[in-house]
Design a protein around this motif. Structure first.
Motif, PDB file in Angstrom:
ATOM      1  N   ALA B 390      -3.136   5.309   3.211  1.00 40.72           N
ATOM      2  CA  ALA B 390      -2.641   4.731   4.457  1.00 40.72           C
ATOM      3  C   ALA B 390      -1.634   3.636   4.145  1.00 40.72           C
ATOM      4  N   THR B 391      -0.513   3.654   4.835  1.00 38.74           N
ATOM      5  CA  THR B 391       0.520   2.619   4.668  1.00 38.74           C
ATOM      6  C   THR B 391       1.078   2.289   6.046  1.00 38.74           C
ATOM      7  N   PRO B 392       1.741   1.143   6.194  1.00 42.29           N
ATOM      8  CA  PRO B 392       2.514   0.967   7.416  1.00 42.29           C
ATOM      9  C   PRO B 392       3.562   2.072   7.480  1.00 42.29           C
ATOM     10  N   SER B 393       3.886   2.580   8.666  1.00 37.20           N
ATOM     11  CA  SER B 393       4.916   3.622   8.754  1.00 37.20           C
ATOM     12  C   SER B 393       6.276   3.053   8.388  1.00 37.20           C
ATOM     13  N   MET B 394       6.562   1.879   8.969  1.00 38.48           N
ATOM     14  CA  MET B 394       7.816   1.187   8.667  1.00 38.48           C
ATOM     15  C   MET B 394       7.462  -0.271   8.404  1.00 38.48           C
ATOM     16  N   MET B 415      14.664  -0.229   3.913  1.00 42.40           N
ATOM     17  CA  MET B 415      13.742  -0.012   5.029  1.00 42.40           C
ATOM     18  C   MET B 415      12.950   1.293   4.859  1.00 42.40           C
ATOM     19  N   ASP B 416      13.418   2.158   3.967  1.00 44.72           N
ATOM     20  CA  ASP B 416      12.754   3.447   3.746  1.00 44.72           C
ATOM     21  C   ASP B 416      11.626   3.350   2.718  1.00 44.72           C
ATOM     22  N   ARG B 417      11.271   2.123   2.291  1.00 46.08           N
ATOM     23  CA  ARG B 417      10.376   2.036   1.138  1.00 46.08           C
ATOM     24  C   ARG B 417       8.959   2.543   1.421  1.00 46.08           C
ATOM     25  N   MET B 418       8.543   2.579   2.686  1.00 46.65           N
ATOM     26  CA  MET B 418       7.206   3.094   3.006  1.00 46.65           C
ATOM     27  C   MET B 418       7.188   4.633   3.001  1.00 46.65           C
ATOM     28  N   THR B 419       8.312   5.202   3.345  1.00 45.12           N
ATOM     29  CA  THR B 419       8.340   6.654   3.582  1.00 45.12           C
ATOM     30  C   THR B 419       8.881   7.460   2.410  1.00 45.12           C
ATOM     31  N   VAL B 420       9.764   6.829   1.626  1.00 42.32           N
ATOM     32  CA  VAL B 420      10.462   7.579   0.583  1.00 42.32           C
ATOM     33  C   VAL B 420       9.536   8.154  -0.499  1.00 42.32           C
TER      34      VAL B 420
END
Lengths: 471, 465
Positions: B390-394, B415-420
């Protein structure tokens, strides 16, 4: 150092569909751009799917050239902007080719094969109102775009243009025997040749079609580069284009550095794993190669090594034709004699190959039987075969036509005329010189365009000569 | 467990089954609503005005879909958000579109996006940036901004077909308070998707709730021989997994995603949601994913290297924008590309070309591929211990348009560091609302091992209960 020549051979592979889409690879009789789809036109959203058959064809080539086949292979994108490229990148193999480190023996020379890889063919460009350097405009036919190619790269092991040509002829025969290349589908083999003299810079001549032209282009380059040397001009690294009509090469671009194609792995195409089972299934179904076929011809058909070479390497279809005739007629030596000497000569004279000529197995066997039965003489047969190759008509009918035209009264006229014109020989015969008769028969035969039976002419001549003695 | 979120889609399907929907005027009425929505939020690049003239009988147009504009729709303009494809009408449907049409879906329009997917906020737009329906002074997130915008704003049953390369489903879902499902790489065919970075591009869905996303995924997932990277997996009805047993699911909370910059509220909301999940028997623990810090660099090098080759085909010759045939070939396409690509597209082409040039290729492109392999291995190691991460989405809530303008490209990429990382690894992710900050929604992202999309649906379903 002398001359060093290396070749890159691009062979269109005989697969039903293109390398990455379902379009037909065979565009005989098709309109330009008819055999195309979103994939080979590089439409947005289209994706390539590999045609496994092309990989298998590549594996067959690899085995024939004693190459090491990679366990795993993948495709890369070679990026450069050119109008013949639908995506402005070509899908090819870069880091790991299908196979590497092979060889092919040409006479005494062992030519090392650096690598063989599979790639897609670009579209065909048609330059209108000039050549590639000065055309008014250029048309693009994407029918060719995406056809599977095998690129065969040699080490610079050739020292003469002739060796390069001989290599290509043997290679072509191998490709035809493997069934991976079919010249009848208007498939092409194109060559890039690189050549350097005395350790100088390498000049690459691009896109040469036809083996004769490869030899011509290389010979031209040797003369050109030697000429430069004499003028103390340094040969620069460059790419040149061969103009087949003018018989010369023209500079396309200077190559001061290796071109930068910015290769990346093609992420649309997963790695292909070559399993032992897959290799085994290809090996098991590997067709007979030309060198094996020559040995078999010598052994099974009891024909000479030279004859077998000519039959096999001239054209695979000619060798096939020979074997089918042997099966139907028997007497392989007789078939070989007539096929490789007289039939081939007539075909060459007409610039035809067996499969696009009017020659058929049935009629050729009929021709051989005419000779065997004594209905026609060998001498007449050698004339008849030309007419047969020209027309494709039944040799028996052609022979009959020929014979009908020469009735006894026709021959009377001919013989009388020959004796009139060669009084000296006639006198010599009469005075006991037997050889003079042979001379007269030869003259009479020539006068009938070799159609008449020499025995019949002999009888006829004797009749006339004896008659005149009796007088 | 019962979802507390109303699904307009589910209610609509129930009414359809009961014969309570007049299909003769259903589709035209939805198009009318889409048109009025467009005036407020600019969510569409193209509204399907041709729907009335389509051959498909109205009786078969049951469920409205919007489709991100980089997914090909036969006969309906598809620009990928770029002027270079301004007039491009594809001759074929993407497999995903083909599947929704076959299942009674119809396309109401093509949704706004950053040009070719090149952005995190849907502000690199050649056709206008979509506005956040919750606060129109804020962005929707990108690059599937239009998709999330329609999902959030629609007062009609609707599922958005979206697409992600580096987080383009999770980001706008989080910013608009919707549910964004990014399935395992290969689960949904990419045939018909206009490529950004093929090794990461994934088609997914955005919906108002987990049910909508699950239904959308069920419709578009499946093996497709036209995509060589397609996953050969059985079709599943993901909606049946909602409300499934999630007891003893172990969730890893990677400290690298919670330690850095970003909104404290976003982080707290994520952790609070995990605490709420405890009542279903879910357990969670802190984990560490140290390679995370290299993900952004590796992602941009690989994605842009691929993108720079993908965009080479747009040369004004066979489709899309055309120019006057002046000069030679190089002059022609250089001029056309110079005029038609946006600034960010040009930046990414240049960066991507640089990364794969000889002399730099090993240091950038090849090294990035090695980092990627390390990141995948690190995730695989984590999934030996936990079921989901689980992570923050953004890192933040949806920013205002004027704040986005102040960001440098590097800040924006960050800003993409959670999703990349999950996108580099092709792992399935789902983003669900976790709460709010100052009236704007925040999102939590769950990441699972390859092919465990179904477990994510179940987990996300529990978040709505």
């Amino acid at each position: 150092m002398g001359v060093m020549i290396g070749l890159e051979v691009h062979c269109q592979l005989n697969t039903e569909s293109k390398l990455f889409c379902g379009d037909s690879s065979d565009h005989r009789g098709k309109e330009p751009n008819e055999c195309t789809c979103p994939i080979c036109l590089g439409y947005p959203g289209s994706k390539p799917v590999i045609n496994k058959k092309a990989i298998e064809h590549g594996m067959r080539i690899a085995m024939a050239l004693s190459c090491r086949i990679a366990d795993e292979m993948f495709f890369s994108r070679k990026t450069y902007f050119y109008p013949d490229m639908s995506k402005n990148y070509q899908i090819t193999q870069y880091e790991i080719p299908l196979c590497s480190n092979g060889y092919l023996t040409v006479g005494e020379l062992k030519v090392r094969i650096r690598r063989v890889h599979i790639e897609e063919d670009p579209a065909r460009l048609q330059h209108v109102g000039g050549d590639i350097t000065n055309a008014e405009y250029t048309l693009i036919d994407y029918n060719r775009s995406g056809i599977a190619l095998a690129e065969i790269v040699t080490e610079p092991d050739f020292t003469t243009p002739k060796q390069a040509r001989q290599f290509l002829e043997i290679l072509l025969s191998i490709l035809e025997h493997l069934g991976v290349y079919d010249s009848e589908k208007e498939a092409t083999i194109r060559c890039d040749a690189n050549i350097s003299l005395d350790g100088g810079e390498r000049v690459e001549v691009k896109n040469i079609t036809g083996f004769e032209n490869v030899e011509k282009a290389l010979n031209f380059e040797i003369i050109r580069q030697n000429g430069m040397k004499r003028m103390e001009v340094v040969v620069q690294r460059e790419t040149r284009h061969f103009d087949a009509e003018a018989g010369n090469t023209k500079s396309l671009r200077k190559k001061e550095y290796e071109e930068d194609y910015g290769y990346i792995f093609d992420p649309d195409l997963p790695t292909i794993r070559v399993t032992a089972g897959w290799l085994e299934s290809i090996k098991k179904t590997q067709p007979e190669l030309p060198d094996q076929r020559v040995l078999r011809f010598v052994k099974d058909y009891k024909i000479g090594d030279y004859d077998a070479h000519v039959l096999v390497y001239t054209d695979k279809n000619l060798a096939d034709f020979y074997e089918l005739c042997c099966r139907k007629y028997g007497k392989p030596e007789v078939v070989a004699k007539w096929t490789m000497n007289y039939l081939l000569k007539s075909l060459n004279w007409r610039r035809e190959r067996i499969n696009n000529s009017k020659v058929r197995i049935d009629t050729f066997v009929e021709f051989l039987r005419l000779i065997e039965s004594g209905k026609i003489t060998e001498r007449f047969a050698k004339e008849l075969i030309k007419e047969y190759v020209d027309t494709g008509e039944s040799p028996a009918m052609l022979a009959e036509k020929g014979a009908q035209e020469l009735s006894d009264s026709d021959l009377d006229v001919v013989v009388e005329k020959v004796l009139q014109e060669n009084r000296k020989a006639a006198d010599e015969f009469r005075s006991g010189k037997e050889d003079a008769l042979k001379f007269l028969i030869g003259r009479a035969l020539a006068a009938t365009q070799k159609r008449a039976d020499p025995n019949r002419l002999r009888d006829m001549l004797l009749k006339h000569l004896n008659a005149s003695i009796a007088q | 467990m019962v979802s507390l979120i109303r699904s307009l889609v589910k209610e609509h399907l129930e009414r359809l089954a009961a014969g309570d929907v007049n299909l003769d005027d259903f589709a035209p009425r939805v198009i009318e609503k889409a048109r009025s929505m467009q005036g407020r939020y600019s969510a569409f690049i193209t509204i399907n005005e041709r729907l009335a003239s389509e051959k498909t009988p109205k009786q078969q147009m049951k469920l409205p879909f919007s489709v991100k504009d980089n997914i090909c729709t036969r006969g309906l303009r598809t620009t990928a958000g770029s002027k270079i494809l301004d007039n491009y009408v594809p001759p074929f449907d993407a497999t995903a579109v083909h599947q929704i049409k076959n299942a009674g879906g119809f396309v109401i329009g093509k949704t706004a996006m950053d040009e070719f997917g090149f952005g995190t906020f849907s502000t690199n737009c050649a056709y206008g940036a979509p506005k956040n329906p919750i606060d129109p002074s804020r962005v929707c997130g990108g690059s599937s901004g239009g998709a999330a915008c329609v999902a959030a704003a629609a007062e009609f049953p609707h599922i958005a077909i979206a697409q992600s390369t580096g987080g383009s489903i999770t980001a706008p879902a989080a910013f608009t308070g919707t549910v964004g499902m990014t399935p395992t790489y290969g689960r949904v065919s990419r045939w018909g998707l206009i490529d950004y970075a093929n090794s990461m591009d994934r088609i997914g869905v955005i919906g108002k709730c987990v049910y909508d996303a699950a239904l959308g995924l069920s419709m578009i997932a499946g093996y497709d021989p036209l995509d060589s990277t397609s996953l050969n997996a059985q079709k599943t009805d993901y909606t049946t997994l909602i409300g499934g047993d999630i007891r003893k699911l172990r969730i890893g909370v990677p400290k690298e995603y919670f330690n850095g910059d970003g909104s404290a509220v976003v982080k707290k909301n994520a952790l609070d949601l995990l605490q709420r999940l405890e009542r279903f028997g879910v357990v969670w623990e802190e984990i560490s994913l140290p390679y995370t810090k290299y993900a952004i660099s590796a992602y941009y090098l690989i994605a842009l290297a691929e993108a720079s080759t993908n965009l080479a085909k747009f040369s004004g010759l066979r489709y899309g924008m055309e120019g006057d045939l002046d000069g030679n070939y190089e002059e022609y396409f250089a001029d056309l590309r110079g005029r038609s690509f946006g600034e960010e597209a040009k930046r990414r082409i240049i960066l991507g070309t640089y990364a794969r040039m000889s002399g730099y290729r090993d240091a950038y492109y090849i090294k990035a591929l090695k980092v990627r392999a390390k990141i995948i291995a690190e995730f695989k190691g984590a999934f030996a211990r936990v079921d989901a991460i689980a992570t923050p989405s953004m890192p933040i809530i949806a920013p205002r348009f004027d704040d986005v303008e102040k960001l440098s490209p590097i800040d924006a990429y960050g800003m993409d560091r959670m999703t990349v990382p999950a996108n580099l690894a092709g792992l399935p992710t789902i983003s669900v609302p976790s709460g709010s900050e100052g009236g704007m929604p925040t999102g939590v992202q769950f990441i699972a091992d390859h092919e465990r999309d179904g477990m994510l649906i179940a987990l996300a379903g529990a978040c709505e209960a």
